[in-house]
Design a protein around this motif. Structure first.
Motif, short mmCIF file in Angstrom:
data_model
loop_
_atom_site.label_atom_id
_atom_site.label_comp_id
_atom_site.label_asym_id
_atom_site.label_seq_id
_atom_site.Cartn_x
_atom_site.Cartn_y
_atom_site.Cartn_z
N VAL A 467 29.17 58.62 41.57
CA VAL A 467 29.94 59.12 40.42
C VAL A 467 29.13 60.13 39.63
O VAL A 467 29.65 61.18 39.21
CB VAL A 467 30.39 57.94 39.54
CG1 VAL A 467 31.08 58.44 38.28
CG2 VAL A 467 31.33 57.02 40.31
N GLY A 468 27.85 59.84 39.41
CA GLY A 468 27.02 60.79 38.67
C GLY A 468 26.89 62.12 39.39
O GLY A 468 26.94 63.18 38.77
N THR A 469 26.73 62.05 40.69
CA THR A 469 26.65 63.29 41.47
C THR A 469 27.95 64.08 41.39
O THR A 469 27.94 65.32 41.24
CB THR A 469 26.32 62.96 42.92
OG1 THR A 469 25.11 62.19 42.97
CG2 THR A 469 26.14 64.22 43.73
N LEU A 470 29.07 63.37 41.48
CA LEU A 470 30.37 64.06 41.41
C LEU A 470 30.58 64.71 40.05
O LEU A 470 31.04 65.87 39.96
CB LEU A 470 31.48 63.06 41.71
CG LEU A 470 32.90 63.61 41.74
CD1 LEU A 470 33.04 64.66 42.83
CD2 LEU A 470 33.91 62.48 41.96
N LEU A 471 30.25 63.99 38.98
CA LEU A 471 30.44 64.56 37.64
C LEU A 471 29.52 65.76 37.40
O LEU A 471 29.95 66.78 36.84
CB LEU A 471 30.19 63.49 36.58
CG LEU A 471 31.20 62.33 36.54
CD1 LEU A 471 30.80 61.31 35.48
CD2 LEU A 471 32.61 62.85 36.26
N LEU A 472 28.28 65.63 37.83
CA LEU A 472 27.36 66.74 37.62
C LEU A 472 27.77 67.96 38.45
O LEU A 472 27.70 69.11 37.98
CB LEU A 472 25.94 66.30 38.00
CG LEU A 472 24.82 67.29 37.70
CD1 LEU A 472 24.78 67.63 36.22
CD2 LEU A 472 23.47 66.73 38.15
N GLY A 473 28.24 67.71 39.68
CA GLY A 473 28.71 68.83 40.48
C GLY A 473 29.93 69.50 39.88
O GLY A 473 30.07 70.73 39.89
N ALA A 474 30.87 68.68 39.34
CA ALA A 474 32.05 69.26 38.70
C ALA A 474 31.68 70.08 37.47
O ALA A 474 32.26 71.13 37.18
CB ALA A 474 33.03 68.15 38.34
N LEU A 475 30.68 69.57 36.70
CA LEU A 475 30.25 70.31 35.51
C LEU A 475 29.65 71.67 35.89
O LEU A 475 29.95 72.70 35.25
CB LEU A 475 29.22 69.46 34.75
CG LEU A 475 28.67 70.07 33.46
CD1 LEU A 475 29.79 70.29 32.45
CD2 LEU A 475 27.59 69.18 32.85
N VAL A 476 28.83 71.68 36.91
CA VAL A 476 28.24 72.96 37.34
C VAL A 476 29.31 73.89 37.91
O VAL A 476 29.31 75.10 37.66
CB VAL A 476 27.14 72.70 38.38
CG1 VAL A 476 26.63 73.99 38.98
CG2 VAL A 476 25.99 71.92 37.75
N LEU A 477 30.27 73.32 38.63
CA LEU A 477 31.30 74.14 39.23
C LEU A 477 32.20 74.77 38.18
O LEU A 477 32.53 75.97 38.24
CB LEU A 477 32.12 73.30 40.20
CG LEU A 477 33.26 73.99 40.93
CD1 LEU A 477 32.73 75.12 41.82
CD2 LEU A 477 34.06 72.99 41.78
N LEU A 478 32.60 73.95 37.20
CA LEU A 478 33.54 74.47 36.20
C LEU A 478 32.85 75.29 35.12
O LEU A 478 33.47 76.19 34.52
CB LEU A 478 34.30 73.31 35.55
CG LEU A 478 35.18 72.48 36.50
CD1 LEU A 478 35.81 71.32 35.75
CD2 LEU A 478 36.25 73.35 37.14
N GLY A 479 31.59 74.96 34.83
CA GLY A 479 30.94 75.65 33.72
C GLY A 479 30.18 76.89 34.11
O GLY A 479 29.99 77.77 33.27
N VAL A 480 29.73 76.98 35.35
CA VAL A 480 28.89 78.11 35.73
C VAL A 480 29.53 78.95 36.83
O VAL A 480 29.63 80.17 36.71
CB VAL A 480 27.50 77.60 36.18
CG1 VAL A 480 26.61 78.77 36.58
CG2 VAL A 480 26.84 76.80 35.06
N ILE A 481 29.97 78.28 37.90
CA ILE A 481 30.43 79.04 39.06
C ILE A 481 31.83 79.61 38.82
O ILE A 481 32.12 80.75 39.20
CB ILE A 481 30.41 78.15 40.31
CG1 ILE A 481 28.97 77.67 40.57
CG2 ILE A 481 30.95 78.88 41.51
CD1 ILE A 481 28.84 76.75 41.75
N ARG A 482 32.71 78.82 38.21
CA ARG A 482 34.09 79.29 38.05
C ARG A 482 34.19 80.56 37.20
O ARG A 482 34.91 81.49 37.57
CB ARG A 482 34.93 78.17 37.46
CG ARG A 482 36.40 78.53 37.36
CD ARG A 482 37.19 77.37 36.79
NE ARG A 482 38.60 77.73 36.67
CZ ARG A 482 39.52 76.94 36.14
NH1 ARG A 482 39.17 75.74 35.69
NH2 ARG A 482 40.77 77.33 36.06
N PRO A 483 33.50 80.66 36.02
CA PRO A 483 33.59 81.93 35.26
C PRO A 483 33.09 83.14 36.05
O PRO A 483 33.67 84.22 35.98
CB PRO A 483 32.71 81.65 34.04
CG PRO A 483 32.75 80.17 33.87
CD PRO A 483 32.77 79.64 35.26
N ALA A 484 32.03 82.92 36.83
CA ALA A 484 31.53 84.04 37.63
C ALA A 484 32.52 84.43 38.72
O ALA A 484 32.71 85.63 39.01
CB ALA A 484 30.18 83.69 38.25
#
Length: 562
Positions: A467-484
């Motif tokens: 669960v921690g890995t999934l949440l951290l991956g979602a945070l990086v995906l939505l906060g950093v990769i998606r805007p770029a």
């Protein structure tokens, strides 16, 4: 009037990345690296095997050898708290054990006859004999440690040097030090087995020459003088009494539990045993028997002659006159009767002398000697105390009621208990059966919060990494990769001024800077510099449309027109 046209284009990914500034490129690269790292860590932790104990309580020497082989075999390992056990992945426990066993690991802190394989050149006879003794001690230690109750053992052998010049050879002896597992003991049969194991492994060693001690220094085996060790004498008697009491208690429970229920009866039995040794001797005599059936013990014959006027010997000297008198017969009672001597001549027979003969016969006395030795451990008295719970009845509505037993039921159960223990009134046995309500133990339920319950804690630990890995991956995906990615997805738009030859959207006069002001009082306004440049661009478009198209194409590709 002018025309404004917006033309969408679809550049490549490289062109889109080239259009980003340095900060956007750095954020995009950092987001991708973090996302990949989180995915790899989650995959590794999710597929990590469960750890199981490979070996525990190893000596330092064996532990180091095992760790070295695990490193050679590329097997991951770790220690428990305190280093008491070596852990490996659960799916490789048996495989690793077999491989280490093929390499002779763990050898244990005890070496056996494998020490004889390392004999070096030039070893003296004393060293060879000492190595053999150490190997024999190691083999005996391994055999004793194979017992389930023995945790550790040490064997010391005293093997004297046998020499043919000694008339009396010294016998070997042994001493054994045992360390038992907590809560376990050795009975007499197990101790006798250990003693005979050691005595049978050493030539000419008697079992009485083997001493067994525990880790507290208490003697467990019988002493060589036969006085008995710590478990002899009173300890054996106490153990026998406990076995008798447990036997009778088990009999009572076996006969009453099917009637009142398994947890509704309690029984205690006290047995008094007589361990004294008695010996009696009885001697009996039978009446006198007939002479034919009796054995003669001794016999005495007395013969006397009273002949003061007896005539002198007469007759012709020779063999006839020198014959002894004949054997006289006498009754059992020893009465004397005058008998005539055989072989006397006529002149001797006519003599006037008197003779007396007595015979005494002693016969063996018939007797019987009987020696009776009483057995030890005879039951003198048995006292049994039994408590039976009230009868519990549950009605149709599920309500439970407790009712006492009737007198008839108590009497029947008492009779069953008497028969089970072998009740004997003559020796003073007693059986007391009481009916009483058992007190139910109140189990205090501790209200543990949901987040502190062991099941919830274990579940949270098991799902923590995924669960921690999934949440951290979602945070990086939505906060950093998606805007770029959104920035890269936007198509580049080029705004260019076109002439009337292109499709234009005409409108009213726009309010642009650097344009001429509207006419005032019907006087023509002077063109502004911007209008002049726009007019020059229109003229260029009419005169050379190919050059204008190249300029617009260069703008769309992000190139500087030449």
């Amino acid at each position: 009037m002018s025309a404004v046209v917006t033309i969408p284009v679809n550049p490549t990914i490289a062109q889109r990345l080239a259009g980003l500034d340095q900060g956007q490129r750095l954020r995009l690269a950092l987001g991708v690296v973090l996302f990949v790292a989180i995915g790899v860590v989650g995959l590794v932790m999710g597929r990590q095997a469960e750890w199981r104990v490979l070996y525990s309580n190893l000596a330092d020497k064996d532990g180091g050898a095992v760790i070295t082989q695990l490193t050679t075999l590329n097997v991951p390992y770790k220690y428990t708290e305190g280093g008491g056990a070596i852990l490996v992945p659960a799916d490789r426990v048996h495989d690793v054990r077999l491989k280490l066993a093929s390499l002779g690991l763990p050898k244990g802190s005890v070496n056996g006859f494998e020490m004889m394989e390392a004999n070096r050149f030039g070893m003296t006879q004393f060293q060879e004999r000492l190595t053999f003794q150490r190997g024999l001690e190691g083999e005996l230690t391994r055999s004793i440690q194979a017992l389930s109750s023995v945790q550790n053992a040490r064997v010391h052998l005293a093997l004297p040097n046998q020499n043919g010049f000694f008339r009396e050879q010294q016998k070997p002896s042994a001493s054994i030090l045992l360390s038992l597992h907590p809560g376990r003991t050795l009975d007499r049969a197990q101790l006798a087995g250990i003693v005979h194991l050691v005595a049978s492994s050493v030539p000419e060693m008697a079992p009485s020459a083997v001493s067994v001690l525990d880790d507290t220094g208490k003697l467990l085996s019988a002493a060589p003088d036969g006085s008995g060790g710590a478990l002899g004498g009173d300890a054996e008697q106490l153990q026998h009494v406990q076995q008798i009491e447990q036997l009778y208690s088990r009999r009572i429970l076996d006969i009453l539990e099917p009637i009142v229920g398994k947890e509704n009866v309690k029984a205690q039995v006290t047995a008094e045993l007589d361990f004294s040794q008695t010996e009696s001797t009885t001697e009996s005599h039978k009446p006198n028997q007939t002479p034919e059936s009796s054995a003669i013990r001794s016999q005495q014959v007395v013969e006397s002659t009273n002949g003061g006027n007896a005539a002198p010997p007469s007759g012709v000297p020779g063999a006839t006159t020198n014959q002894p008198p004949a054997q006289a017969s006498a009754p059992i009672n020893g009465a004397a009767q005058p008998l005539a001597a055989a072989g006397q001549s006529a002149a001797g027979a006519a003599s006037t002398g008197a003779s007396k003969r007595e015979s005494i016969v002693n016969y063996e006395v018939d007797k019987t000697v009987r020696v009776v030795k009483g057995a030890t451990g005879v039951i003198k008295r048995i006292n049994a105390a039994v408590v039976v719970n009230n009868q519990v009845v549950t009605n149709d509505k599920g309500k439970t009621t407790s009712t006492p037993l009737s007198d008839a039921q108590v009497e029947k159960m008492t009779a069953l208990v008497r028969e089970a223990v072998g009740f004997n009134k003559d020796r003073g046995d007693s059986v007391n059966l009481v009916n009483a309500a058992f007190v139910a133990d109140k189990v205090e339920v501790v209200d543990v919060p949901l987040w502190r319950q062991p099941e919830v804690v274990d579940m949270a630990r098991s799902f923590a990494w995924p669960v921690g890995t999934l949440l951290l991956g979602a945070l990086v995906l939505l906060g950093v990769i998606r805007p770029a990615m959104k920035t890269l997805a936007q198509p580049a738009r080029v705004t260019a001024a076109r002439t009337n030859q292109l499709d234009a959207v005409e409108g009213d006069q726009p309010d642009r800077p650097q344009l001429s002001a509207p006419a005032i009082n019907n006087e023509p306004a002077q063109p502004s510099p911007g209008e002049l440049r726009l007019e020059d661009a229109r003229k260029l478009t009419r005169d050379n449309p190919a050059a204008v198209a190249n300029i617009v194409k260069a703008w769309m590709n992000g190139e500087v027109p030449t």
